[in-house]
Design an enzyme around this catalytic site. Structure first.
Site, short mmCIF file in Angstrom:
data_model
loop_
_atom_site.label_atom_id
_atom_site.label_comp_id
_atom_site.label_asym_id
_atom_site.label_seq_id
_atom_site.Cartn_x
_atom_site.Cartn_y
_atom_site.Cartn_z
N THR A 290 -9.93 -29.05 72.52
CA THR A 290 -8.80 -29.10 73.36
C THR A 290 -8.80 -29.02 74.60
O THR A 290 -9.77 -28.02 74.87
CB THR A 290 -7.90 -28.69 72.68
N GLY B 209 -0.99 -28.83 65.45
CA GLY B 209 -1.05 -28.05 65.95
C GLY B 209 -0.68 -27.16 67.03
O GLY B 209 -0.03 -27.27 66.96
N THR C 277 -7.43 -23.04 73.09
CA THR C 277 -8.61 -24.04 72.31
C THR C 277 -8.72 -23.41 70.85
O THR C 277 -9.20 -22.24 70.54
CB THR C 277 -9.20 -24.23 73.22
N1 GLY Z 1 -6.07 -26.46 68.96
C1 GLY Z 1 -6.22 -27.96 69.01
C2 GLY Z 1 -5.61 -27.53 67.01
O1 GLY Z 1 -5.23 -26.99 66.33
O2 GLY Z 1 -4.89 -28.73 66.77
#
Ligand code: GLY
Length: 326
Positions: free
Chosen positions: A184, A214, A235
């Site tokens: 991310t 998420g 992230t």
């Molecule tokens: N951090 C990105 C997700 O888990 O969707």
């Protein structure tokens, strides 16, 4: 006697008006003399994103424009399989994107589970600025995008389709730690006016269950900004960030006097110290910035790095991490 009284009153008024002007001038000077060094920070080593955001900030643009531009650069990067076009799909083969933004006023906009629209960060900004809502999901978000002239396109590239087809052979659904140099993208910026904004955009976990959302588009989890204090962005494995409301926690810890570094470390400790935490099997990383432009970061595992633009220079910095012994 009346004349004397009148003249005294006149002298009083003139004296106080002059005094007010002097104070006002001093105030203006104080503001002018406090020069703010703009800073941009972004998760992982995404050079195009930090360069695009830095360009905005260098030219006197706002923190919000900077983080949006930076995220857009990565959303358009076909080689990045975790953000925008070319993102890895869910287990059914659909690429679905999540994104959110927060500005210096504490406004927030997000979109979740969006198909066929690459620039979801701009869509999230449009939700924030042009609707009375904070989050639009799925078909509603797509309809809103089309109405506002966003380009529709197939986000599943040949490379991502191939990776998904290879995954389907075993169909193992097991979120693993991300030791690769990408995930991310979350960005935070402090502009020359001293304002902080943040943005976060992702295709989420590769081969996720259809409908899974998420941390990235969720306020307080993937991103939080309070212009009085600072901002934080996450992230890694979103479920763990959601359960500890990580970005909000970091900003609140900074409000209580912790540095961005100390606050990021504490947020990671919250995750790893949960009873029965299997933190050795997943990665979570945070970056944070405060009003002074100080930056911090911390991760569970090694290999997380982040980009910083400050004083005309872009640097990629390797983050400190929790799990020192393997
Ligand atoms: N951090 C990105 C997700 O888990 O969707």
């Amino acid at each position: 006697m009346r004349k004397i009284l009148f003249l005294s009153w006149l002298a009083f008024i003139v004296f106080h008006s002059c005094n007010k002007v002097t104070k006002k001038e001093n105030l203006t000077n104080e503001v002018v003399n406090t020069k703010i060094t703009p800073v941009v920070v972004g998760t992982w080593n995404f050079p195009k994103a930090i360069e695009a955001a830095a360009e905005v900030i260098k030219n006197g643009g706002s923190a919000l424009d900077a983080v949006e531009k930076g995220c857009r650069a990565e959303e358009a990067n076909i080689e990045n399989q975790t953000v925008g076009i070319g993102g890895l799909p869910d287990r059914d083969g659909s690429v679905t994107l999540d994104a959110c933004v927060m500005n210096e006023k504490g406004d927030y906009g997000a979109v979740v589970g969006v198909k066929n629209i690459k620039h979801v960060i701009s869509l999230a900004r449009k939700v924030m600025e042009d609707t009375p809502h904070a989050i639009l999901a799925g078909k509603g978000a797509e309809q809103f995008a089309i109405t506002n002239g966003f380009q529709q396109e197939d986000l599943l590239t040949e490379a991502s389709k191939k990776a998904w087809e290879e995954w389907k052979v075993k169909s193992e659904y097991k979120p693993i730690i991300n030791i690769e140099n990408h995930d991310t993208i979350g960005m935070l910026a402090l502009d020359a006016e001293g304002n902080i904004s943040g943005a976060c955009t992702t295709s989420g976990l590769a081969y996720k269950m259809a409908g899974r959302i998420g941390d990235s588009p969720i306020i307080g989890a993937g991103l939080y900004v309070d212009n009085e204090v600072g901002g934080a962005v996450a992230t890694g494995l979103g479920e763990e960030v959601l359960k500890t409301v990580g970005s909000f926690l970091i900003v609140e810890l900074m409000r209580q006097g912790k540095s961005p570094q100390e606050a990021c470390e504490e947020a990671i400790k919250r995750i790893v110290s949960k009873p029965n935490s299997n933190y050795k099997d997943f990665q979570v990383c945070y970056i944070a910035i405060n009003k002074k432009g100080e930056v911090g970061s911390y991760a569970i595992h090694e290999w997380f790095s982040y980009n910083v633009f400050k004083n005309e220079e872009i640097k990629n910095i390797k983050s400190d991490f929790y799990l020192k012994t393997k």
